[in-house]
Scaffold this motif. Structure first.
Motif, PDB file in Angstrom:
ATOM      1  N   ARG A 295      72.559  37.185  19.405  1.00  0.00           N
ATOM      2  CA  ARG A 295      71.184  36.881  18.335  1.00  0.00           C
ATOM      3  C   ARG A 295      69.893  36.708  19.138  1.00  0.00           C
ATOM      4  N   CYS A 296      68.799  36.996  18.424  1.00  0.00           N
ATOM      5  CA  CYS A 296      67.631  37.090  18.989  1.00  0.00           C
ATOM      6  C   CYS A 296      67.314  35.710  19.295  1.00  0.00           C
ATOM      7  N   THR A 306      59.619  36.415  15.190  1.00  0.00           N
ATOM      8  CA  THR A 306      60.417  36.825  14.119  1.00  0.00           C
ATOM      9  C   THR A 306      61.227  37.975  14.705  1.00  0.00           C
ATOM     10  N   PRO A 307      62.628  37.955  14.465  1.00  0.00           N
ATOM     11  CA  PRO A 307      63.555  38.895  14.992  1.00  0.00           C
ATOM     12  C   PRO A 307      63.608  40.153  14.190  1.00  0.00           C
ATOM     13  N   SER A 308      63.904  41.268  14.685  1.00  0.00           N
ATOM     14  CA  SER A 308      63.894  42.619  13.895  1.00  0.00           C
ATOM     15  C   SER A 308      64.855  43.444  14.501  1.00  0.00           C
ATOM     16  N   ARG A 527      60.570  33.845   9.563  1.00  0.00           N
ATOM     17  CA  ARG A 527      61.510  34.586   9.019  1.00  0.00           C
ATOM     18  C   ARG A 527      60.983  35.952   8.572  1.00  0.00           C
ATOM     19  N   PRO A 528      61.651  37.051   8.554  1.00  0.00           N
ATOM     20  CA  PRO A 528      60.856  38.263   8.031  1.00  0.00           C
ATOM     21  C   PRO A 528      60.792  38.220   6.373  1.00  0.00           C
ATOM     22  N   GLU A 611      72.671  41.664  14.566  1.00  0.00           N
ATOM     23  CA  GLU A 611      71.982  40.708  13.653  1.00  0.00           C
ATOM     24  C   GLU A 611      70.729  41.485  13.256  1.00  0.00           C
ATOM     25  N   ALA A 612      69.801  40.898  12.312  1.00  0.00           N
ATOM     26  CA  ALA A 612      68.502  41.453  11.949  1.00  0.00           C
ATOM     27  C   ALA A 612      68.646  42.845  11.575  1.00  0.00           C
ATOM     28  N   TRP A 614      67.204  44.930   9.675  1.00  0.00           N
ATOM     29  CA  TRP A 614      66.029  45.146   8.796  1.00  0.00           C
ATOM     30  C   TRP A 614      64.856  45.673  10.030  1.00  0.00           C
ATOM     31  N   THR A 615      63.949  46.225   9.470  1.00  0.00           N
ATOM     32  CA  THR A 615      62.488  46.974  10.293  1.00  0.00           C
ATOM     33  C   THR A 615      61.535  47.307   9.305  1.00  0.00           C
TER      34      THR A 615
END
Length: 652
Positions: A295-296, A306-308, A527-528, A611-612, A614-615
């Protein structure tokens, strides 16, 4: 201001109707509404449903004012007027001309005015007005229904004052306030949403890893492995449960970490592939989980935490493993690589676009090897495919990470891209001295799969095997940062537009408004703020291809076998249903379709943190375990398929 002018005849009427005879009020309103219509014509503006409808309503009210007794008009003229205004709005909606669209169109550029999103939001605002006018009609009908003697001229009756005048015009003011405030608010918040997803942090070099140290425990782990190889973590010498921590940084310096507590066997051995964690970031035996379950947990100083989506850092990726059991411990850092030893990466150019050629380590002069061209999606460039090309070269194929659109162009829009670019890449690869031109396959993901399929159907490329990840069954309308590009194809063939399936982005407006409302909360919570595009593509497919049958990709015209990989949790577009459509058209026994439960749009042929998913503010979908399972299988599936149909020598 134009919006106010549109309601000017009504404002004049409402001011007069309670203060002068009814006949005079409507006789003044008729020429005022006619004048508004005439001014629009003189200014060469398109006809507006509100202007035309208002004139019609006031002509009807004028007739009623002279044929209906005043005692009836005193009770019913106000609800009749409100009902007439409601009818004008509803008729405009019914004929596809919402009045808000008429007034908003001159305030935006021509391209925006033609987008489905613009129509959707103006239609929604028109429905807001329709609802307000419906409530105004109902409110103004209450006094004559409840009290037959109530009139709009009563100055002492509370019910008449409230229902004829106060409540309806409070609602009218509310509607005007919302209509005036919403566009700039939405534009401002949308800019904040875009800013969160624009660009990205610059790459950050990995820091020096901690020194290896052992105190009674032994971490049994290969010092160097590729991203497409398993992790296979084993700890020896434990005198009880082992607390495990695995950590590394990504391309932009974010820290990724997984933790778990694993029980030791009687022999003091912990095999992550067999041990069920008693706590931590994964819950089932899995030797690869220390990597995919990361996990980030942090970002460089000053960077957005914010993770990506995880992107591997510059070679090699340093992964530090810490194990503790009772008083025993060990810290060890291992390295993971995109390519195996000896694989050569060469930079080549395709019509001004950069590509990367990966050659197997043992490719000798005079060898004629099987090869594969790897095409990415709408992210543009070739870097996204360099990892796959390196992995395939490590397994014995010459691989080209190709680019069909630059990252800069892709960031603006995917529109009018020549399909010939796919042929340029395949021809360059087939013409390489180390390649057998009769044994060239291709892989592609997302929009790249759409392009390579269309190029194959057109006869521009002739791969011996084709791997499609999250494919499309149609060629889509062009899309840019602001939504679909009106009247524009994504692809061209020999300079002519390729038929395209419309993309009704208006169905995303609910998400866009919700994101505008929540963007500041998301930013505060790190959060994204994500957009799921799938509903727009599903809506486009639901329209069918009846009016554009040529937009359907005739996959049956592709002569080579297909391997199709999809995830059933694809949030970007319905790749699973589209894959089934493609394969149903072909009905070939040598085609393969692997649909991964819990996987999303992006299925990567490598062992990476999941995890994450999305981008750039776009959600790909997928659960962590589902994506991990897809990653674990995909590289072997792709390699086996290419080996089978290109005749490449199988290699681990």
């Amino acid at each position: 201001m134009a919006f106010v002018v549109g309601f000017l005849p009504w404002i004049v009427y409402w001011v007069l109707v309670g203060n002068v005879p009814f006949q005079l009020a409507v006789l003044v309103a008729v020429p005022v509404s006619g004048l508004a219509l005439l001014v629009g014509r003189l200014r060469r503006l398109p006809g507006r449903t509100l202007d035309t409808g208002t004139l019609v309503v006031f002509v009807v009210l004028a007739v009623l004012a002279f044929v209906v007794p005043d005692d009836v008009l005193e009770r019913w003229l106000q609800p009749l007027g409100n009902a007439g205004l409601l009818a004008v709005v509803l008729v405009g909606l019914a004929v596809g001309r919402p009045f808000v669209l008429d007034y908003a169109t001159p305030t935006v550029d021509a391209v925006t005015a033609r987008t489905d999103g613009f129509r959707a939001i103006t239609t929604a605002m028109t429905w807001l007005w329709a609802g307000l006018f419906a409530v105004m009609t109902l409110l103004s009908a209450i006094p004559p229904v409840v009290d037959g003697s109530a009139t709009m001229l009563d100055s002492t009756d509370t019910l008449s004052i409230l229902c004829y005048w106060v409540a309806p015009f409070v609602l009218l003011g509310l509607g005007g306030t919302i209509s005036g405030a919403f566009p700039p608010w939405f534009a401002s918040r949308s800019t904040e949403v875009d800013a969160r997803s624009a660009g990205g942090p610059a790459p950050v070099a990995q820091g020096a890893p901690p020194p290896d140290a052992s105190d009674g425990l032994e971490i049994d782990l290969a010092a160097d492995r590729r991203h497409d190889e398993p992790f296979d973590l084993v700890v020896r010498g434990a005198d009880g449960p082992v607390e495990l921590e695995v950590e590394g940084t990504d391309l932009v310096g974010r820290i990724w970490r997984s933790r778990a507590t694993l029980p030791a066997g009687a022999d003091g051995v912990v095999d992550a592939d067999r041990a069920t964690p008693t706590g931590g970031d994964w819950d089932a035996p899995d030797g690869d989980a220390p990597i995919w379950a990361m996990r980030c947990v942090g970002a460089p100083d000053g960077a957005d935490p914010t993770p990506s989506m995880f992107l591997p850092p510059a070679e090699p990726w340093q992964v530090t493993v810490r194990a503790r059991s009772g008083g025993r411990s060990e810290t060890r850092t291992v390295r993971r690589h995109s390519a195996g030893p000896g694989v050569r990466i060469e930079t080549v150019h395709l019509g001004g676009r950069v590509a990367h050629l990966a050659l197997p380590a043992d490719a000798a002069a005079g060898d004629r090897l099987a090869a594969v061209a790897c095409f990415g999606g709408s992210e543009g460039g070739s870097d996204s495919q360099l990892g796959l090309a390196s992995a395939l070269a490590s397994r014995g194929l010459v691989a080209l990470a190709a680019s069909w659109i630059t990252e800069e162009d892709a960031a603006r829009s995917v529109q009018e891209v020549p399909l010939e670019r796919f042929a340029e890449a395949v021809d360059l690869l087939a013409g390489h001295a180390a390649v057998d031109p009769a044994r060239v396959g291709a892989t592609a993901i997302s929009r790249g799969s759409e392009g390579i399929l269309a190029a194959s159907v057109a006869g521009l490329v002739h791969p011996t095997a084709l791997v499609l990840i999250s494919p499309s069954s149609v060629t889509w309308q062009a899309i840019g940062g602001g939504g679909e590009v009106p009247g524009t194809p994504s692809w061209t063939l020999r300079g002519a537009p390729l038929p395209w399936q419309p993309l009704p982005s208006g169905v995303l407006m609910t998400q866009l408004v919700r994101n505008a409302i929540g963007v500041r909360r998301d930013a505060a919570a790190h959060r994204p703020t994500l957009l799921r595009l799938r509903p727009a593509y599903e809506a486009g497919l639901a329209r069918g291809t009846g009016d554009r049958p040529e937009a359907a990709i005739t996959a049956e015209d592709v002569p080579c076998p297909l391997l199709v990989l999809t995830g059933d949790d694809d949030a970007l577009w319905p790749s699973g249903p589209m894959a089934r459509t493609l394969l149903a058209r072909r009905a070939r026994v040598d085609d393969q379709h692997h649909a991964f439960p819990g996987a999303g749009h992006l299925i990567r042929c490598a062992l990476l943190p999941t995890e994450a998913p999305w981008t750039g503010g776009i959600a790909f979908g997928g659960t962590r375990p589902g994506l991990a399972a897809a990653q674990k299988e995909s590289t072997d599936l792709v390699t086996a398929f290419l080996v089978q149909y290109t005749g490449a020598a199988a290699r681990a």
